[in-house]
Enzyme design. Structure first.
Site, PDB file in Angstrom:
ATOM      1  N   ASN A  98       0.923  -0.947   0.436  1.00 56.09           N
ATOM      2  CA  ASN A  98       0.327  -0.226  -0.558  1.00 56.09           C
ATOM      3  C   ASN A  98       0.975   1.684  -0.116  1.00 56.09           C
ATOM      4  O   ASN A  98       0.096   2.654  -0.391  1.00 56.09           O
ATOM      5  CB  ASN A  98      -0.821   0.007   1.000  1.00 56.09           C
ATOM      6  CG  ASN A  98      -1.379  -0.896   1.055  1.00 56.09           C
ATOM      7  OD1 ASN A  98      -2.551  -1.656  -0.130  1.00 56.09           O
ATOM      8  ND2 ASN A  98      -2.457  -1.427   2.375  1.00 56.09           N
ATOM      9  N   TYR A 144       7.409 -11.965  11.678  1.00 58.06           N
ATOM     10  CA  TYR A 144       8.023 -10.578  11.748  1.00 58.06           C
ATOM     11  C   TYR A 144       8.854 -10.305  10.708  1.00 58.06           C
ATOM     12  O   TYR A 144       9.809 -10.159   9.589  1.00 58.06           O
ATOM     13  CB  TYR A 144       8.470 -10.043  13.251  1.00 58.06           C
ATOM     14  CG  TYR A 144       9.105  -8.797  13.721  1.00 58.06           C
ATOM     15  CD1 TYR A 144       8.612  -7.676  13.630  1.00 58.06           C
ATOM     16  CD2 TYR A 144      10.817  -8.561  13.438  1.00 58.06           C
ATOM     17  CE1 TYR A 144       9.320  -6.285  13.474  1.00 58.06           C
ATOM     18  CE2 TYR A 144      10.975  -7.826  13.536  1.00 58.06           C
ATOM     19  CZ  TYR A 144       9.986  -6.326  13.654  1.00 58.06           C
ATOM     20  OH  TYR A 144      10.648  -4.971  13.718  1.00 58.06           O
TER      21      TYR A 144
HETATM   22  P1  NAD Z   1       6.352   0.689  17.748  1.00 55.83           P
HETATM   23  O1  NAD Z   1       5.174  -1.017  18.376  1.00 55.83           O
HETATM   24  O2  NAD Z   1       6.329   1.385  19.435  1.00 55.83           O
HETATM   25  O3  NAD Z   1       5.555   1.748  17.062  1.00 55.83           O
HETATM   26  C1  NAD Z   1       4.856  -0.024  16.260  1.00 55.83           C
HETATM   27  C2  NAD Z   1       3.465   1.696  15.531  1.00 55.83           C
HETATM   28  O4  NAD Z   1       3.018   0.972  14.266  1.00 55.83           O
HETATM   29  C3  NAD Z   1       3.073   1.923  16.909  1.00 55.83           C
HETATM   30  O5  NAD Z   1       2.450   3.653  16.804  1.00 55.83           O
HETATM   31  C4  NAD Z   1       1.414   0.857  16.052  1.00 55.83           C
HETATM   32  O6  NAD Z   1       0.172   1.798  16.865  1.00 55.83           O
HETATM   33  C5  NAD Z   1       2.213   1.020  14.974  1.00 55.83           C
HETATM   34  N1  NAD Z   1       1.560  -0.185  13.848  1.00 55.83           N
HETATM   35  C6  NAD Z   1       1.492  -1.769  14.200  1.00 55.83           C
HETATM   36  N2  NAD Z   1       0.666  -1.971  12.789  1.00 55.83           N
HETATM   37  C7  NAD Z   1       0.034  -1.027  12.223  1.00 55.83           C
HETATM   38  C8  NAD Z   1      -1.174  -1.031  11.135  1.00 55.83           C
HETATM   39  N3  NAD Z   1      -1.368  -1.644  10.709  1.00 55.83           N
HETATM   40  N4  NAD Z   1      -1.248   0.037  10.929  1.00 55.83           N
HETATM   41  C9  NAD Z   1      -0.667   1.441  10.537  1.00 55.83           C
HETATM   42  N5  NAD Z   1       0.238   0.963  12.087  1.00 55.83           N
HETATM   43  C10 NAD Z   1       0.450   0.266  13.045  1.00 55.83           C
HETATM   44  O7  NAD Z   1       7.522  -0.316  17.476  1.00 55.83           O
HETATM   45  P2  NAD Z   1       9.409   0.827  17.172  1.00 55.83           P
HETATM   46  O8  NAD Z   1      10.387   0.230  18.243  1.00 55.83           O
HETATM   47  O9  NAD Z   1       8.754   2.440  17.331  1.00 55.83           O
HETATM   48  O10 NAD Z   1       9.291   0.126  15.303  1.00 55.83           O
HETATM   49  C11 NAD Z   1       9.409   1.094  14.476  1.00 55.83           C
HETATM   50  C12 NAD Z   1       9.961   0.444  13.679  1.00 55.83           C
HETATM   51  O11 NAD Z   1      10.514   0.452  13.217  1.00 55.83           O
HETATM   52  C13 NAD Z   1       8.945  -0.889  13.199  1.00 55.83           C
HETATM   53  O12 NAD Z   1       8.633  -0.968  11.328  1.00 55.83           O
HETATM   54  C14 NAD Z   1       9.795  -1.970  13.341  1.00 55.83           C
HETATM   55  O13 NAD Z   1       9.847  -2.914  12.339  1.00 55.83           O
HETATM   56  C15 NAD Z   1      10.965  -1.216  13.513  1.00 55.83           C
HETATM   57  N6  NAD Z   1      12.273  -1.705  14.033  1.00 55.83           N
HETATM   58  C16 NAD Z   1      12.232  -0.831  15.359  1.00 55.83           C
HETATM   59  C17 NAD Z   1      13.081  -1.420  16.426  1.00 55.83           C
HETATM   60  C18 NAD Z   1      13.900  -1.087  17.219  1.00 55.83           C
HETATM   61  O14 NAD Z   1      14.642  -1.789  17.915  1.00 55.83           O
HETATM   62  N7  NAD Z   1      12.773  -0.554  18.451  1.00 55.83           N
HETATM   63  C19 NAD Z   1      14.663  -2.085  15.567  1.00 55.83           C
HETATM   64  C20 NAD Z   1      14.233  -3.123  13.978  1.00 55.83           C
HETATM   65  C21 NAD Z   1      13.462  -2.388  13.779  1.00 55.83           C
END
Ligand code: NAD
Ligand code: UDP
Length: 310
Positions: A98, A144
């Protein structure tokens, strides 16, 4: 001023990114379904006429006139992404389709927040971007890992086939203020437990390693990556190469807080990677980027934050 869409913008990393982009003078649409994120993370931005918060699930198409898209929507903590594993795959795969379709429709550049998890339980150490990984397709982390791997594939295919401008970053373990205290990830768990003088839950014997990056360093790397020229699409590792065992992390947190917490040992979840450390040579070369905040300083800031909410 650019018009920028941040999916998952109300989450931990997304909310820091939205703040940075607003401070840089851009106009930001923060899109989130609030599964793991919350309005309170972006409350401070609501007064800005350049900030808009939209409740939307990225498994459904979305349309807006924007110049750039940062695609972060996806639960990142194992307990949350395993809660509805099928939905996690849909979020990564359908969400990527999307957002890539939107990128094509409005000619926007699209950046994918990929992850070190695409390396699985890595045999190559430290992990370089040309390593293909060691991933279980049928385990509890697969929703994931494979979802994120498929998203990378989609990004590259939209780039090759449809000439879309894309960027892929592979984020390594990130921590900082605004992590949800019930998030389940190791830094927030240990800080909350140590502040309450409760037992610190070590999974396995605590000898598995991670390399922890402070969120401000990551956001700087994300913005730099988005601004690279169109020929460089990544993937590029964004992480702090300083590697610690989980037990060392726990000891550091106990020391910084002066906590009376004791360790308790719990079973290691299946497919939990034994070691993880980014090779960031590519980020140094292409983005002129490297982390500036080391673990002790970053933990101190994060502990101060958790003291205000516990
Ligand atoms: P988080 O869970 O705090 O944030 C994810 C956000 O996405 C949340 O606000 C959630 O409500 C929203 N979300 C989830 N599914 C959704 C959907 N279907 N439609 C709309 N919104 C949706 O996690 P984060 O740590 O902030 O991670 C953010 C991104 O970074 C993610 O994609 C994660 O895979 C990636 N990431 C994070 C880390 C880390 O260490 N924090 C490491 C590698 C990758
Ligand atoms: N972990 C732990 N105790 C906790 C939470 C996590 O020992 O209370 C371990 C977990 O098993 C993993 C590491 O800490 O080895 C990092 O876990 P996290 O969920 O933060 O991130 P990921 O495994 O996705 O890197």
């Amino acid at each position: 001023m650019k018009r920028i869409l941040v999916t998952g913008g109300a989450g931990f990393i997304g909310s820091h990114l939205c703040t940075r982009l607003i401070n840089d003078g851009h106009s930001v649409i923060c899109l989130d379904n609030f599964f793991t994120g919350s309005r309170s993370n972006v409350w401070h931005l609501m007064d800005s006429s350049h900030f808009e918060l939209v409740r939307h699930d990225i498994i459904n198409p979305y349309s807006a006139e924007v110049d750039e898209i940062y695609n972060l929507a996806c639960p990142a903590s194992p307990i949350h992404y395993q809660y509805d594993a099928v939905k996690t795959v849909k979020t990564s795969v359908m969400g990527a389709i999307n957002m890539l379709a939107l990128g094509r429709q409005v000619d926007a550049k699209v950046l994918q927040a990929s992850t070190s998890e695409i390396y699985g339980d890595p045999i190559v150490h430290p992990q370089t971007e040309d390593y293909w990984g060691n991933v279980n397709t049928i385990g509890i982390r697969s929703c994931y890992d494979e979802g994120k791997r498929c998203a990378e594939t989609l990004f590259m295919d939209y780039h090759r086939q449809k000439k879309l401008r894309i960027k892929i970053i592979r984020i390594f373990n990130t921590y900082g203020p605004l992590m949800n205290k019930n998030d389940g990830r190791v830094v927030s768990n240990f800080i909350v437990q140590a502040l309450k003088n409760e037992d610190i839950t070590l999974y396995g014997d605590g000898s598995q390693t991670r390399s922890f990056q402070y969120v401000d360093d990551l956001v700087e790397g994300m913005v730099r990556m988005m601004n690279t020229d169109n020929n460089f699409v990544g993937p590029v590792n964004i992480g702090n190469p300083n590697e610690f065992t989980i037990k060392e992390l726990a000891e550091k947190i106990i020391e910084l807080i002066g906590s009376k917490s004791q360790f308790i040992y719990k079973p290691l979840p299946s497919d939990d990677p034994k070691q993880r450390q980014p090779d960031i040579s590519l980020a140094k070369e292409k983005l002129n980027w490297q982390p500036t905040i080391q673990l002790e300083e970053g933990l101190a800031k994060t502990i101060e934050y958790f003291k205000t909410i516990i």
